[in-house]
Scaffold this motif. Structure first.
Motif: not given
Length: 318
Positions: A125-131, A216-219, A235-239
């Protein structure tokens, strides 16, 4: 003339390289100096090349056939050195989000050998980028095998000589006789080990993480940087995630690099009467020695003559 002495030195057995598709030779790499030129396949890497690359520091010239002049000597040219550095960088910096890869089957607890393969987890499912940026030690894992001090990903006993025709019992007996003590570093860290297990080097943490943007933390995406291999990033973002390296091909060496010193000089031969050169005698000593030998020979001849006369007298009495 005495025959020349023969050396009894036998070089230690070489460590065999790993087969293509396994360990440090799991992948084949192609290089190109600039767009439009043909791609050139790099050769497989050997344990000796990895061990030598760990002891030297050298910039690349861009010529694959250039010799690698260094100490200790590097067994190969720049193409081999490039392949060895790619293996080292991949083993230390190829990372992925925890849970993206999983082992296909659960192994037996009694099986000590580490696994060397994995599959993509379809339920990831992935992790939030902030985590992932705040806690990289628990959200990122290594997915490339660790390279042992032997220069391989899997340890091999070089004291055992493989033979084509031999029974299982004979092989077990030979392994018991020739088996060298298992080193402490026989197994490296297993696959999918978290980054929290990585050791610091020169009081420097092995990884640094941050968000690509705070506006722009959401992106934004989570960015991970290796401090041991400057130029390696992930780098990672979502899956989704990727690994990239743009650097000089040199590992972080702290305040400075200390080259390996040459081995100590060989000790001189032990002095003794059998190897020491005797002094030439003087003329007087030669004449005295010659006279003593003549007297000794004359006395021996006289004793032989007297023994012969006594034997003749005994024969006459009979």
């Amino acid at each position: 003339i005495d025959p020349l002495p023969r050396s009894t030195y036998k070089p230690p057995p070489g460590v065999p390289k790993e087969a293509n598709g396994t360990g440090a030779n799991k992948f084949v790499y192609f290089v190109c100096k600039e767009p439009g030129l043909p791609w050139i396949e790099l050769p497989s890497v050997t344990p000796a090349q990895i061990s030598a690359a760990r002891q030297i520091r050298r910039f690349f010239t861009g010529r694959l056939d250039a010799p690698v002049v260094s100490y200790p000597p590097f067994p190969g040219n720049e193409a081999n050195y490039l392949r060895a550095q790619i293996a080292r960088i991949s083993a230390g910096t190829q990372v992925s989000p925890r849970g993206f890869y999983v082992f296909e089957e659960e192994g037996d607890e009694e099986d000590e050998e580490p696994r060397d393969s994995y599959v993509v987890n379809p339920d990831f499912e992935g992790f939030p980028a902030s985590e992932m940026a705040e806690d990289p030690g628990s959200t990122w894992v290594h997915h490339v095998q660790h390279i042992l001090k032997q220069g391989r990903c899997t340890w091999v006993n070089v004291a055992v000589k493989p033979e084509q025709e031999s029974s299982e019992e004979e092989e077990e007996e030979k392994e018991e006789e020739l088996d060298e003590p298992e080193p402490k570093g026989k197994w490296g860290p297993p696959l999918l080990t978290s980054l929290s297990q990585d050791a610091d080097m020169f009081d420097t943490p092995p990884w640094s993480s941050r968000m690509s943007s705070t506006l722009t933390s959401q992106h934004a995406v989570a960015v991970l940087r290796s401090n041991l291999w400057p130029g390696a990033h992930a780098y990672a973002c979502g899956k989704k995630f990727e690994n990239i390296y743009i650097g000089w091909g040199l590992k972080f060496a702290g305040d400075g690099h200390t080259p390996s010193v040459p081995p100590p000089p060989q000790q001189e031969s032990i002095s003794g009467p059998e190897v020491s050169e005797a002094l030439d005698p003087t003329l007087e000593e030669e004449q005295a020695q010659k006279a003593a030998l003549e007297e000794q020979q004359a006395s021996q001849e006289e004793s032989e003559d007297m023994d012969g006369e006594e034997e003749e007298e005994d024969d006459d009495d009979d």
